[in-house]
Design an enzyme around this catalytic site. Structure first.
Site, short mmCIF file in Angstrom:
data_model
loop_
_atom_site.label_atom_id
_atom_site.label_comp_id
_atom_site.label_asym_id
_atom_site.label_seq_id
_atom_site.Cartn_x
_atom_site.Cartn_y
_atom_site.Cartn_z
N TYR A 115 -1.24 1.07 10.49
CA TYR A 115 -0.93 0.35 8.60
C TYR A 115 0.40 0.31 7.52
O TYR A 115 0.76 -0.37 7.41
CB TYR A 115 -2.19 0.69 8.32
CG TYR A 115 -2.49 -0.01 6.49
CD1 TYR A 115 -2.95 -1.05 6.38
CD2 TYR A 115 -2.93 1.24 5.76
CE1 TYR A 115 -2.80 -2.43 5.53
CE2 TYR A 115 -3.04 0.58 4.70
CZ TYR A 115 -3.39 -0.72 4.34
OH TYR A 115 -3.93 -1.15 2.86
N SER A 155 0.91 -0.66 -0.06
CA SER A 155 -0.39 0.01 0.55
C SER A 155 0.64 1.41 0.34
O SER A 155 2.45 1.28 0.29
CB SER A 155 -0.87 0.02 1.30
OG SER A 155 -1.09 0.89 1.27
P1 NAP Z 1 -10.92 -7.07 1.49
O1 NAP Z 1 -12.20 -6.25 1.16
O2 NAP Z 1 -11.27 -6.03 2.99
O3 NAP Z 1 -10.35 -8.45 1.34
C1 NAP Z 1 -9.51 -8.80 2.38
C2 NAP Z 1 -9.28 -10.06 2.82
O4 NAP Z 1 -8.00 -10.60 3.22
C3 NAP Z 1 -10.75 -10.76 2.64
O5 NAP Z 1 -10.91 -12.22 0.91
C4 NAP Z 1 -10.63 -11.38 3.65
O6 NAP Z 1 -11.33 -12.30 4.14
C5 NAP Z 1 -9.41 -11.56 4.00
N1 NAP Z 1 -8.52 -11.19 5.06
C6 NAP Z 1 -8.55 -11.18 6.18
N2 NAP Z 1 -8.70 -11.21 7.56
C7 NAP Z 1 -7.81 -12.14 7.20
C8 NAP Z 1 -7.66 -13.55 8.53
N3 NAP Z 1 -7.91 -13.47 8.97
N4 NAP Z 1 -6.87 -14.69 7.96
C9 NAP Z 1 -7.17 -14.82 6.41
N5 NAP Z 1 -7.61 -13.77 5.69
C10 NAP Z 1 -8.38 -12.80 5.34
O7 NAP Z 1 -9.17 -6.14 1.13
P2 NAP Z 1 -9.01 -5.34 -0.64
O8 NAP Z 1 -9.53 -3.84 -0.76
O9 NAP Z 1 -9.71 -6.55 -1.16
O10 NAP Z 1 -6.79 -5.35 -0.20
C11 NAP Z 1 -6.83 -6.44 -0.66
C12 NAP Z 1 -5.17 -6.23 -0.31
O11 NAP Z 1 -4.71 -4.81 -0.68
C13 NAP Z 1 -5.20 -5.65 1.64
O12 NAP Z 1 -3.81 -6.22 1.69
C14 NAP Z 1 -4.73 -4.77 1.27
O13 NAP Z 1 -4.28 -3.82 2.44
C15 NAP Z 1 -4.26 -3.70 -0.23
N6 NAP Z 1 -4.59 -2.54 -0.69
C16 NAP Z 1 -5.74 -2.58 -0.98
C17 NAP Z 1 -6.18 -1.17 -1.22
C18 NAP Z 1 -7.37 -0.31 -1.92
O14 NAP Z 1 -7.75 0.39 -1.65
N7 NAP Z 1 -8.17 -1.83 -2.64
C19 NAP Z 1 -5.14 -0.18 -1.09
C20 NAP Z 1 -3.90 0.07 -0.62
C21 NAP Z 1 -3.66 -2.00 -0.37
P3 NAP Z 1 -12.08 -13.31 4.79
O15 NAP Z 1 -13.03 -11.73 5.41
O16 NAP Z 1 -13.05 -13.92 4.29
O17 NAP Z 1 -10.95 -14.11 5.79
#
Ligand code: NAP
Length: 273
Positions: A176, A157
Site C-alpha cells: 500500500y 496516504s
Molecule cells: P473506501 O471507503 O474503501 O472507498 C474506496 C472507493 O474506491 C469506493 O468508492 C470504491 O468504489 C472505489 N474503488 C475500489 N476499487 C475500485 C475499482 N476497481 N474501480 C473503481 N473504483 C474502485 O475508501 P476511503 O477510505 O474513502 O479512501 C479513499 C482514498 O483515500 C483512497 O485512495 C485511500 O487510500 C485514501 N486514504 C484514506 C484514508 C482513510 O483514513 N479513510 C487514509 C489514507 C488514505 P466501488 O467499490 O463501488 O468500486
C-alpha cells in the site's frame, strides 16, 4: 443556514471527474465540488445500493447532489479494466464536455506481508492505484492543455512515508505504501511536466478518516476518534485547490492538516448529511 448547492459558485459549470465516488472520501469530494457549481461525474463500480458489501453507491451519491439542485452523472467504471478507464473519460466528455478537474481518489487495499502477498491482489492494487491514475492523466491532459487550464488531484496516504525506527513490523502495509509513494512521485513529476500548460497537480494525505473502507479494515475506533479527520476537511481542501489558479498551488504533496492550516480552511457541512 443549512448546506446547499451554489450554481454560481467558484466551480460553476466546470466538469469534474471523481473516482471512488460511491462512498467515503470520494463521495464527499463529489458532493463538495457539486455544491460549488461543478458538473460532477461520479465514478466507481457500485451503481446501485446492495451491489457491494460496503454501504454506498453511485446512485445514492448522484441523488444526494441532484436532490439539492446540483449537477451529477454516474459512470460505472472498474479502474482495473483498461476499457472501463477509457469509457469513463469518453462518457464524461460526451455528457458534460472536456474534463477540467480530475480527482484520483479510488483505491483497493489489501494488507499482507510481502512474502504472503497474493499475486492477483498485488496486480489489482497496482492497476487501480498506479496504472489507472497514469492512464486517466494521459487522457485528460490534452483537452486541459487545449483549454489552457486544469486541475488534477491525488488522494494519497501517510503510508507513502518511509517507516521509521523502532520498526513495528509494518502490519502488511508495504505494498500500500509503495502504491501511494508511486502516486506521489507521479504527481510531482506531472506537476513539473504540466506547469507551463497551466495544469495543477497536487496530492493530499487525508490522515485517518472514518469511511466504510477504514471501518472494514478495523482502522477506526473509539481510541483514535480524537485523531480522525472529518471527511468534510478532505472535500474542502479539494474544493479549494480546484478553485485556485493552477500555477499558484501545484506540485504539493501534503497532509490534510497542513493544507487546512496553511490556507485557513474549515470543513464545510455537506448537502444531504
Ligand atoms: P473506501 O471507503 O474503501 O472507498 C474506496 C472507493 O474506491 C469506493 O468508492 C470504491 O468504489 C472505489 N474503488 C475500489 N476499487 C475500485 C475499482 N476497481 N474501480 C473503481 N473504483 C474502485 O475508501 P476511503 O477510505 O474513502 O479512501 C479513499 C482514498 O483515500 C483512497 O485512495 C485511500 O487510500 C485514501 N486514504 C484514506 C484514508 C482513510 O483514513 N479513510 C487514509 C489514507 C488514505 P466501488 O467499490 O463501488 O468500486
Amino acid at each position: 443556514m443549512s448546506a446547499q448547492v451554489n450554481r454560481e459558485g467558484t466551480l460553476a459549470g466546470r466538469v469534474a471527474v471523481v473516482t471512488g465516488a460511491s462512498r467515503g472520501i470520494g463521495e464527499a469530494i463529489a458532493v463538495r465540488l457539486a455544491m460549488e457549481g461543478a458538473k460532477v461525474v461520479a465514478s466507481a463500480r457500485t451503481v446501485e445500493a446492495g451491489e457491494h458489501k460496503l454501504s454506498g453507491s453511485l446512485s445514492e451519491t448522484v441523488a444526494r447532489i441532484r436532490d439539492a439542485g446540483g449537477e451529477a452523472y454516474a459512470v460505472r467504471c472498474d479502474l482495473a479494466i483498461p476499457e472501463d478507464r477509457k469509457g469513463l473519460i469518453e462518457q464524461a466528455t460526451e455528457r458534460y464536455g472536456p474534463v477540467e478537474i480530475l480527482v484520483n481518489n479510488a483505491a483497493v487495499t489489501y494488507y499482507f506481508p510481502v512474502t504472503e502477498f497474493p499475486e492477483k491482489r498485488y496486480r489489482l492494487m497496482m492497476e487501480v492505484q498506479v496504472r489507472a491514475p497514469f492512464e486517466l492523466a494521459a487522457m485528460v491532459v490534452p483537452p486541459m492543455a487545449d483549454a489552457g487550464r486544469g486541475h488534477i488531484v491525488y488522494i494519497s496516504s501517510g503510508a507513502a512515508r518511509h517507516p521509521q525506527k523502532p520498526y513495528r513490523g509494518g502490519r502488511g502495509g508495504t505494498v500500500y505504501g509503495m502504491a501511494k509513494a508511486a502516486k506521489e512521485r507521479f504527481s510531482t513529476g506531472l506537476a513539473s511536466e504540466l506547469y507551463e500548460q497551466n495544469i495543477a497537480v497536487n496530492a493530499i494525505s487525508p490522515g485517518l478518516v472514518r469511511t466504510p473502507g477504514t471501518e472494514l479494515h478495523g482502522l477506526v475506533n473509539e481510541r483514535n476518534e480524537a485523531f480522525q479527520t472529518p471527511v468534510e476537511s478532505i472535500a474542502e481542501a479539494v474544493r479549494f485547490i480546484a478553485s485556485s489558479e493552477p500555477k499558484e498551488i501545484t506540485g504539493r504533496v501534503d497532509s490534510i492538516q497542513r493544507f487546512m492550516k496553511e490556507f485557513e480552511l474549515k470543513p464545510v457541512e455537506l448537502i444531504g448529511s
